[in-house]
Design an enzyme around this catalytic site. Structure first.
Site, PDB file in Angstrom:
ATOM      1  N   LEU A 210       0.881  -1.165   0.000  1.00 57.58           N
ATOM      2  CA  LEU A 210       0.000   0.000   0.000  1.00 57.58           C
ATOM      3  C   LEU A 210       0.917   1.213   0.000  1.00 57.58           C
ATOM      4  O   LEU A 210       1.856   1.274   0.795  1.00 57.58           O
ATOM      5  CB  LEU A 210      -0.856   0.038   1.265  1.00 57.58           C
ATOM      6  CG  LEU A 210      -2.271  -0.501   1.229  1.00 57.58           C
ATOM      7  CD1 LEU A 210      -2.925  -0.357   2.590  1.00 57.58           C
ATOM      8  CD2 LEU A 210      -3.108   0.147   0.173  1.00 57.58           C
ATOM      9  N   ASP A 211       0.655   2.157  -0.868  1.00 52.47           N
ATOM     10  CA  ASP A 211       1.482   3.364  -0.909  1.00 52.47           C
ATOM     11  C   ASP A 211       1.485   4.064   0.440  1.00 52.47           C
ATOM     12  O   ASP A 211       0.551   3.926   1.230  1.00 52.47           O
ATOM     13  CB  ASP A 211       0.947   4.342  -1.962  1.00 52.47           C
ATOM     14  CG  ASP A 211       1.072   3.808  -3.367  1.00 52.47           C
ATOM     15  OD1 ASP A 211       2.001   3.043  -3.631  1.00 52.47           O
ATOM     16  OD2 ASP A 211       0.220   4.168  -4.196  1.00 52.47           O
ATOM     17  N   ARG A 212       2.512   4.839   0.660  1.00 53.45           N
ATOM     18  CA  ARG A 212       2.648   5.582   1.916  1.00 53.45           C
ATOM     19  C   ARG A 212       1.443   6.485   2.175  1.00 53.45           C
ATOM     20  O   ARG A 212       1.015   6.662   3.307  1.00 53.45           O
ATOM     21  CB  ARG A 212       3.937   6.408   1.829  1.00 53.45           C
ATOM     22  CG  ARG A 212       4.397   6.956   3.130  1.00 53.45           C
ATOM     23  CD  ARG A 212       5.791   7.510   2.957  1.00 53.45           C
ATOM     24  NE  ARG A 212       5.847   8.814   3.578  1.00 53.45           N
ATOM     25  CZ  ARG A 212       6.759   9.715   3.337  1.00 53.45           C
ATOM     26  NH1 ARG A 212       7.705   9.485   2.476  1.00 53.45           N
ATOM     27  NH2 ARG A 212       6.723  10.857   3.955  1.00 53.45           N
TER      28      ARG A 212
ATOM     29  N   SER B 189      -1.619   5.913   1.218  1.00 53.35           N
ATOM     30  CA  SER B 189      -2.854   5.137   1.264  1.00 53.35           C
ATOM     31  C   SER B 189      -2.981   4.486   2.629  1.00 53.35           C
ATOM     32  O   SER B 189      -1.988   4.243   3.307  1.00 53.35           O
ATOM     33  CB  SER B 189      -2.856   4.060   0.178  1.00 53.35           C
ATOM     34  OG  SER B 189      -2.797   4.655  -1.101  1.00 53.35           O
TER      35      SER B 189
END
Length: 179
Positions: A43-45, A47
């Protein structure tokens, strides 16, 4: 076999160490002290939401590898209110720079009862926002954000709510449970 369901907060890296310099960013090790588990996917930072961690390599591959087409559902706060044409485009698949996406399931939803985000999203008085639930079966880099931008509704907040049969239901931000 160990399987952990973690509600990853905003601004946390989906890894146990920060390879950046200086190493001052928050990582999974700030929340999870279980040896031998690794994230199944990322998961992106910027998100939030469900991140699965396991010590089982085969399960990790089944969760993370797009060839298994495991559905992932995101609750997405977007700028504006997507009309039926925008939702239809997402359902049909949209063209991104790296090619067309697979068809997605999408619906408008009421604002979900979520934990506050720190920092809060930017709010613009002249532009409304709304929420959609978007389910995809692939996992390209920043795909959901790029999909909503492709239909002229940039993502303001992105929360992964479900991966396959696992959900965030009852897990507070920054907390985890063993499944």
């Amino acid at each position: 076999m160990t399987l952990i369901l973690f509600n990853k907060p905003y601004d946390v890296l989906s890894q146990f160490t920060d390879r950046g310099a200086p190493a001052t960013r928050t990582t999974l090790s700030d929340f999870i002290a279980v040896p031998g588990v690794y994230p199944a996917g990322r998961l992106d930072r910027d998100s939030e939401g469900l991140l699965l961690l396991t010590d089982d390599g085969r399960l990790q591959a089944r969760i993370a590898d797009p060839k298994f087409k495991l559905p992932k559902t995101y609750w997405v706060q977007v700028e504006g209110v997507p009309d039926d044409a925008a939702l239809a485009a997402l359902r049909d698949g949209v063209m991104l720079k790296d090619g067309p996406t697979r068809p997605a399931q999408v619906e408008r939803i009421d604002p979900p009862a979520l934990w506050p985000r720190t920092p809060p999203i930017r709010v613009r008085a002249s532009i409304p926002d709304s929420w959609i639930a978007l389910t995809i079966r692939e996992g390209r880099n920043r795909q959901v954000r790029r999909m909503t931008a492709a239909v002229a509704h940039p993502t303001l907040r992105l929360v992964r709510w479900r991966v396959g049969e696992w959900t965030l239901d009852g897990i507070d931000s920054g907390a985890w449970v063993a499944a």
